[in-house]
Scaffold this motif. Structure first.
Motif, short mmCIF file in Angstrom:
data_model
loop_
_atom_site.label_atom_id
_atom_site.label_comp_id
_atom_site.label_asym_id
_atom_site.label_seq_id
_atom_site.Cartn_x
_atom_site.Cartn_y
_atom_site.Cartn_z
N LYS A 91 11.18 3.85 9.96
CA LYS A 91 11.17 3.71 8.50
C LYS A 91 11.97 2.50 7.99
CE LYS A 91 14.83 7.20 7.83
NZ LYS A 91 15.41 7.02 9.18
N GLY A 140 21.33 4.50 5.87
CA GLY A 140 22.14 4.35 7.10
C GLY A 140 22.81 2.98 7.14
N LEU A 176 25.67 2.78 4.61
CA LEU A 176 26.84 3.54 5.07
C LEU A 176 27.54 2.82 6.21
CD1 LEU A 176 25.26 7.13 4.95
CD2 LEU A 176 26.96 6.21 3.36
N ARG A 177 26.73 2.25 7.14
CA ARG A 177 27.36 1.52 8.27
C ARG A 177 28.09 0.27 7.78
NH1 ARG A 177 22.91 3.80 10.92
NH2 ARG A 177 21.55 2.14 10.20
N GLY A 194 26.35 12.59 13.90
CA GLY A 194 24.96 12.81 13.46
C GLY A 194 24.90 13.72 12.26
N ALA A 195 26.05 13.98 11.62
CA ALA A 195 26.08 14.88 10.46
C ALA A 195 25.80 14.10 9.18
CB ALA A 195 27.45 15.54 10.38
N VAL A 199 26.61 12.73 5.55
CA VAL A 199 27.82 12.46 4.77
C VAL A 199 27.74 13.32 3.49
CG1 VAL A 199 27.93 10.09 5.66
CG2 VAL A 199 26.96 10.49 3.41
N ILE A 212 26.78 9.93 -0.78
CA ILE A 212 25.44 9.37 -0.64
C ILE A 212 24.78 9.15 -2.01
CG2 ILE A 212 24.23 11.59 -0.23
CD1 ILE A 212 23.45 8.33 1.54
N GLY A 249 15.72 6.84 4.01
CA GLY A 249 16.78 7.74 4.48
C GLY A 249 17.28 8.71 3.43
N TYR A 250 16.54 8.88 2.35
CA TYR A 250 16.94 9.81 1.29
C TYR A 250 15.69 10.41 0.67
CZ TYR A 250 19.66 11.79 -2.52
OH TYR A 250 20.27 12.67 -3.38
N ARG A 309 17.71 13.81 2.47
CA ARG A 309 17.76 14.42 3.80
C ARG A 309 18.15 15.87 3.73
NH1 ARG A 309 19.14 9.02 6.67
NH2 ARG A 309 18.64 9.50 8.82
N ARG A 365 24.64 1.69 18.45
CA ARG A 365 25.11 2.55 17.37
C ARG A 365 25.83 3.76 17.96
NH1 ARG A 365 20.24 3.41 13.18
NH2 ARG A 365 21.30 5.42 13.13
N ASP A 367 25.66 6.66 17.12
CA ASP A 367 24.89 7.91 17.09
C ASP A 367 23.61 7.86 17.92
OD1 ASP A 367 23.67 6.09 15.39
OD2 ASP A 367 23.44 7.49 13.73
N ARG A 394 20.65 15.11 15.03
CA ARG A 394 20.01 14.39 13.92
C ARG A 394 18.59 14.91 13.70
NH1 ARG A 394 20.52 8.65 16.16
NH2 ARG A 394 19.55 7.86 14.27
P1 AMP Z 1 19.89 6.39 9.84
O1 AMP Z 1 20.27 4.96 10.00
O2 AMP Z 1 18.89 6.61 8.73
O3 AMP Z 1 19.44 7.03 11.12
O4 AMP Z 1 21.21 7.18 9.39
C1 AMP Z 1 22.35 7.21 10.22
C2 AMP Z 1 23.37 8.22 9.73
O5 AMP Z 1 23.83 7.88 8.42
C3 AMP Z 1 22.86 9.66 9.60
O6 AMP Z 1 22.83 10.36 10.84
C4 AMP Z 1 23.91 10.24 8.64
O7 AMP Z 1 25.15 10.47 9.29
C5 AMP Z 1 24.10 9.08 7.66
N1 AMP Z 1 23.11 9.16 6.56
C6 AMP Z 1 22.04 8.35 6.36
N2 AMP Z 1 21.33 8.74 5.28
C7 AMP Z 1 21.99 9.83 4.78
C8 AMP Z 1 21.75 10.71 3.69
N3 AMP Z 1 20.70 10.58 2.87
N4 AMP Z 1 22.63 11.71 3.49
C9 AMP Z 1 23.71 11.89 4.28
N5 AMP Z 1 23.98 11.12 5.34
C10 AMP Z 1 23.13 10.10 5.59
#
Ligand code: AMP
Length: 198
Positions: free
Chosen positions: A15, A36, A39-40, A60-61, A63, A68, A88-89, A91, A141, A143, A152
């Motif tokens: 995605k 993601g 956040l990173r 993998g939890a 946030v 968010i 990513g939203y 979730r 990464r 995770d 996840r």
């Molecule tokens: P991704 O890069 O989309 O695989 O996201 C990596 C990690 O960021 C996830 O496993 C969560 O820890 C966090 N994350 C990403 N999107 C969200 C979201 N919508 N709500 C909460 N945590 C998120």
């Protein structure tokens, strides 16, 4: 008024790559943000907030909701162009409901569609563990490993049906088959998004 597209998909669905390629093709019309990646970026800044975020990402939890929601609302409000792709939203059902309230109150955001990039668990697993194996030492990464992948995937799957039903009832859900080549998936998503903004 900003037109917003939410993009959901399992880890490994592609995605983020799909959405960023589409935004790159139409820089004057579209911008893309990945939850993601945002956040990173905060983790990388070394801030206290980043340290808190990393404690969730590495397991993998999800946030917490307030973090968010602030992240995506700020991204939408600062978007330099009128159409925004966010991957990513939501979730969780909690995130979906919180955003529904925001969209109802916030007249400047038009939730135009929710795109689900659908892949089987087997394909998702193969892609994520492949990505982990290819990463240079220290570059991967935190995770991308099998135990965290399993968590996840469970977290993704558990609320999925409720999310699908909610957006189907609103006439917003659009499913894309993510098991094809990158070019095919991007072409499909591109056609759909452009049909909604032109
Ligand atoms: P991704 O890069 O989309 O695989 O996201 C990596 C990690 O960021 C996830 O496993 C969560 O820890 C966090 N994350 C990403 N999107 C969200 C979201 N919508 N709500 C909460 N945590 C998120």
């Amino acid at each position: 008024m900003k037109k917003l597209f939410l993009i959901i998909g399992a880890p490994g669905s592609g995605k983020t790559t799909d959405a960023s390629l589409i935004a790159e093709k139409h820089p004057e019309q579209l911008v893309h943000y990945s939850t993601g990646d945002m956040l990173r970026a905060e983790v990388k800044s070394g801030s206290e907030l980043g340290k808190e975020i990393e404690s969730y990402i590495s397991r993998g939890a999800l946030v917490p909701l307030n973090i968010i929601v602030d992240t995506i609302v700020s991204a939408i409000n600062h978007a330099p162009v009128p159409n925004v792709l966010i991957d990513g939203y939501p979730r969780s059902v909690e995130q979906m409901e919180a955003f529904d309230t925001i969209v109802a109150d916030e007249k400047e955001i038009d939730l135009t569609a929710v795109i689900e990039v659908r892949v089987s668990e087997a394909v998702a697993r193969e892609r994520i563990l492949g990505r982990a194996a290819e990463a240079a030492p220290g570059e991967g990464r935190s995770d991308d490993n099998e135990a965290v992948f399993n968590d996840r995937m469970t977290i993704y799957t558990e609320p999925l049906e409720a999310i699908q039903n909610f957006y189907t009832d609103k006439g917003l859900l659009h499913v894309i088959d993510g098991e094809r080549t990158l070019e095919e998936v991007v072409a499909d998503m591109d056609t759909f998004v452009l049909s909604k903004i032109q």
